[in-house]
Design an enzyme around this catalytic site. Sequence first.
Site, PDB file in Angstrom:
ATOM      1  CB  CYS A 112      -0.943  -0.005   1.190  1.00  0.00           C
ATOM      2  SG  CYS A 112      -1.895  -1.523   1.290  1.00  0.00           S
ATOM      3  CG  HIS A 248      -3.238   3.159   1.965  1.00  0.00           C
ATOM      4  ND1 HIS A 248      -3.858   2.741   0.810  1.00  0.00           N
ATOM      5  CD2 HIS A 248      -3.292   2.103   2.832  1.00  0.00           C
ATOM      6  CE1 HIS A 248      -4.246   1.492   0.961  1.00  0.00           C
ATOM      7  NE2 HIS A 248      -3.929   1.092   2.177  1.00  0.00           N
ATOM      8  CG  ASN A 278      -6.848  -0.953   1.476  1.00  0.00           C
ATOM      9  OD1 ASN A 278      -6.115  -0.680   0.534  1.00  0.00           O
ATOM     10  ND2 ASN A 278      -6.385  -1.314   2.656  1.00  0.00           N
TER      11      ASN A 278
END
Length: 320
Positions: A112, A248, A278
């Site tokens: 990520c 993020h 996500n």
Amino acid sequence: MINSKITAIGHHVPALAVTNNDLAQFIDTSDEWIHSRTGIRQRYIAKTETCHDLAAEAGKKALSIAGIDPMDLDMIIVATFTGDYATPSVSCLVQKELGADRAMCFDVNAACSGFVYALDVADQFIRTGKHQKILVIGSEKLSQVLDWDDRGTCVLFGDGAGAAVLEPTDEQGIIDTINYAIGKDYSCLAAGNMINKTPYYEGSTDHALRMNGQEVFQFACTKVPEVIREMTDKHGLTPEDIDLYVLHQANCRIITKIAKRLKLDVNRFYMNMEKYGNTSAASVPIAMSELAQQGQLEGKKVLIAGFGAGLTYGASLIQF
Ligand code: UT7
């Protein structure tokens, strides 16, 4: 002195949107649980799209906005941990789709944090004068590494891609990037263990993403404010001096906590996990692409930050 500048951003997601209620049809979960714990209402899931399809479409959009012929690209970097093959890299497949035959191609695996890591690499190639036009993409097809029977993880993630074009400038652009990793804590979050088919190997063969959510939550809420403060201190700024934060998009509670730790109004932090879930390395460029479409980046001092498996984390300070 040569700096690098983001001259265009684009994004692309699969056609299929899957809501929390859709998931509740086959998993013991609810829209109420998912939304209140994470801020997520839906995510896009690939049915036919590959990771490189998503990446190439996002790349095409960014190149078209920048008005760049793919043949003029010097380099394509794709940040991903859910590529279509262990080799070739997603970036080689993107090169083929774009017809960017002159470009050097490789992938960056920092989960990520991948887009922030890849941006750092691209920025260095431009600062040295070696390259002039670089395409940096974050692309993930997370749906292929999820355990769809594990409600603690499968509701959190989505598929998608975001792409940025980097070019040289003699003005300010990417001011600085700081990246870190804590490899000793790798087991908090891991995915894609290479499935063993040999008659000899005795290690794990669990391919799915496994996460200790609370440990990752604590890590993010501690390390991200730290690296943001390191960045602002290093440049004689305070967190207040940053116009916009693009972190993020793992969980709205993480972003709210980070804002609180920095004593900032959470309204300075862009959030779109409601729509995408996500998307790992794609989340920051997708968010920046939306902001660019809304005309929200021009003239702003923006701090982007990633955090995730590795464990990796990092931040980049950008003057748009
Ligand atoms: O992108 C990489 C970085 N990843 C992250 O940043 C993720 C960080 N972690 C998180 O965002 C949160 O830890 C989660 C959203 C993953 C989980 O939230 P939580 O508040 O830590 O919940 P929990 O795991 O402690 O679970 C609480 C309860 C449990 O039930 P019991 O044991 O209290 O009865 C879980 O079984 O919620 C249950 N639960 C669910 N219930 C309904 C877990 N998942 C679900 C679900 N639907 N999908």
